[in-house]
Design a protein around this motif. Structure first.
Motif, mmCIF file in Angstrom:
data_model
loop_
_atom_site.group_PDB
_atom_site.id
_atom_site.type_symbol
_atom_site.label_atom_id
_atom_site.label_comp_id
_atom_site.label_asym_id
_atom_site.label_seq_id
_atom_site.Cartn_x
_atom_site.Cartn_y
_atom_site.Cartn_z
ATOM 1 N N GLY A 1 25.401 43.186 54.708
ATOM 2 C CA GLY A 1 26.205 41.981 54.483
ATOM 3 C C GLY A 1 27.666 42.378 54.347
ATOM 4 N N THR A 2 28.499 41.384 54.035
ATOM 5 C CA THR A 2 29.944 41.650 54.006
ATOM 6 C C THR A 2 30.436 41.842 52.576
ATOM 7 N N VAL A 3 31.114 42.965 52.366
ATOM 8 C CA VAL A 3 31.703 43.266 51.053
ATOM 9 C C VAL A 3 33.139 43.721 51.277
ATOM 10 N N ALA A 4 34.078 43.094 50.583
ATOM 11 C CA ALA A 4 35.470 43.536 50.680
ATOM 12 C C ALA A 4 35.688 44.700 49.714
ATOM 13 N N THR A 5 36.728 45.482 49.978
ATOM 14 C CA THR A 5 37.008 46.617 49.090
ATOM 15 C C THR A 5 38.461 46.582 48.626
ATOM 16 N N ALA A 6 38.710 47.230 47.519
ATOM 17 C CA ALA A 6 40.072 47.384 46.998
ATOM 18 C C ALA A 6 40.088 48.654 46.161
ATOM 19 N N VAL A 7 41.309 49.068 45.834
ATOM 20 C CA VAL A 7 41.473 50.312 45.089
ATOM 21 C C VAL A 7 42.088 50.007 43.733
ATOM 22 N N VAL A 8 41.545 50.625 42.690
ATOM 23 C CA VAL A 8 42.195 50.530 41.382
ATOM 24 C C VAL A 8 41.803 51.727 40.521
ATOM 25 N N ALA B 1 47.961 46.134 38.173
ATOM 26 C CA ALA B 1 48.857 45.043 38.585
ATOM 27 C C ALA B 1 48.872 44.933 40.113
ATOM 28 N N GLU B 2 48.841 46.087 40.802
ATOM 29 C CA GLU B 2 48.820 46.055 42.279
ATOM 30 C C GLU B 2 47.525 45.434 42.793
ATOM 31 N N LEU B 3 46.422 45.720 42.097
ATOM 32 C CA LEU B 3 45.145 45.086 42.495
ATOM 33 C C LEU B 3 45.272 43.561 42.369
ATOM 34 N N ALA B 4 45.875 43.106 41.284
ATOM 35 C CA ALA B 4 46.039 41.654 41.095
ATOM 36 C C ALA B 4 46.883 41.075 42.226
ATOM 37 N N ASP B 5 47.960 41.767 42.605
ATOM 38 C CA ASP B 5 48.819 41.287 43.709
ATOM 39 C C ASP B 5 48.041 41.257 45.015
ATOM 40 N N GLU B 6 47.270 42.316 45.254
ATOM 41 C CA GLU B 6 46.511 42.410 46.506
ATOM 42 C C GLU B 6 45.490 41.269 46.603
ATOM 43 N N HIS C 1 45.688 41.195 33.760
ATOM 44 C CA HIS C 1 46.309 40.991 35.077
ATOM 45 C C HIS C 1 45.492 40.095 36.010
ATOM 46 N N LEU C 2 44.183 40.111 35.880
ATOM 47 C CA LEU C 2 43.361 39.388 36.874
ATOM 48 C C LEU C 2 42.990 37.974 36.439
ATOM 49 N N ARG C 3 43.011 37.729 35.134
ATOM 50 C CA ARG C 3 42.700 36.380 34.631
ATOM 51 C C ARG C 3 41.441 35.780 35.252
ATOM 52 N N PRO C 4 40.277 36.411 35.056
ATOM 53 C CA PRO C 4 39.044 35.858 35.620
ATOM 54 C C PRO C 4 38.773 34.453 35.074
ATOM 55 N N THR C 5 38.206 33.597 35.909
ATOM 56 C CA THR C 5 38.119 32.182 35.532
ATOM 57 C C THR C 5 36.759 31.761 34.965
#
Ligand SMILES: NC(=O)c1ccc[n+]([C@@H]2O[C@H](COP(=O)([O-])OP(=O)(O)OC[C@H]3O[C@@H](n4cnc5c(N)ncnc54)[C@H](OP(=O)(O)O)[C@@H]3O)[C@@H](O)[C@H]2O)c1
Length: 237
Positions: free
Chosen positions: A53-60, A69-74, A122-126
């Motif tokens: 399936g589809t999974v996006a990735t990011a670095v932190v 903070a960069e992850l939040a911007d990304e 930084h991410l403010r999860p909802t």
């Protein structure tokens, strides 16, 4: 497939850990939009590619507030609003107290406690936050002072954040011994056999045991400020 998680945005920090990868797979299977993070882009992309399936990735890197903070911007550039934040990051400092190095202690607190606070900042999860504690907070062992303390701090952090961030729900998950890959190469056969013989559940845990409970927790609108012990009853014996 239509499930409660269909279309929901999950961010799984340290999603390339054994439990994190299973959680990502199970969330994708339930129709969630999942982003997993790692500290290395290549490594986390390799894990994402191994998931069906589809999974996006990011670095932190949770030891670095700028990275958070960069992850939040990304994520904001990608128009991702984090609904469910789950952090499995762990940098254990296992040693007798007289051998502990300050840097290792700080890394451990960065991964589990300070990093969790900064992720929320930084991410403010909802909708929900799930943090990873662990059994050694309740069953202390020599050489595990830092791990026990970071895991214990996570449990208290979850309950205080549940009050402060309400109605966002915040919980901690406390695994016992789980066959996640983390024990490979460190005498796991004996550890697993001894643990399974003693545990009331008479076995060790699987990554699926944990991921099923996390997905149940994040979709339960009345569960907040608590610790889910996924340890086969190990803290009772
Ligand atoms: N497995 C068990 O038996 C067990 C028992 C009790 C508690 N737990 C808890 O369950 C969680 C998951 O366990 P696991 O066994 O699947 O994984 P794990 O092997 O403990 O992996 C944790 C991951 O944390 C990431 N990490 C370390 N420092 C970080 C930092 N500064 N910033 C961001 N990420 C960082 C690393 O990922 P990258 O190198 O990819 O960045 C590492 O793969 C952990 O919190 C662990 O303490 C597990």
């Amino acid at each position: 497939m239509t499930t409660e998680l269909a279309g929901k945005q999950l961010l799984i920090v340290a999603g390339s850990s054994g439990i994190g990868r299973q959680l990502a797979q199970d969330a994708v299977d339930q129709g969630a939009q999942v982003t997993i993070t790692g500290r290395s882009a290549d490594a986390v992309q390799a894990v994402a590619a191994s998931i069906e399936g589809t999974v996006a990735t990011a670095v932190v890197d949770l030891s670095n507030e700028e990275s958070i903070a960069e992850l939040a911007d990304e994520l904001s550039r990608r128009e991702v609003v984090v609904e469910h934040l789950i952090s499995l990051a762990n940098a254990p400092a296992k040693a007798p107290v007289e051998k502990l190095e300050r840097e290792a202690i700080v890394r451990a607190f960065d991964a589990k406690v300070i990093g969790a606070l900064l992720l929320v900042k930084h991410l403010r999860p909802t909708v929900s936050v799930t943090l990873f504690s662990g059994i050694v907070a309740w069953r202390p062992k020599a050489g595990m002072a830092v791990t026990a303390t970071t895991n214990g701090a996570v449990a208290f952090l979850a309950q205080t954040l549940a009050v402060e961030l309400a109605p966002v729900r915040v919980n901690a998950v406390s695994p016992g011994i789980i066959d996640s890959g983390a024990w490979d190469g460190v005498g796991k056969d004996k550890l697993f056999a001894d643990t399974a013989a003693r545990n009331p559940a008479r076995r060790i845990g699987t990554t699926r045991d944990v991921s099923t409970a996390v997905l149940a927790a994040i979709t339960n609108p009345f569960l907040t400020g608590t610790v889910l012990h996924l340890d086969g009853g190990a803290r009772l014996v």
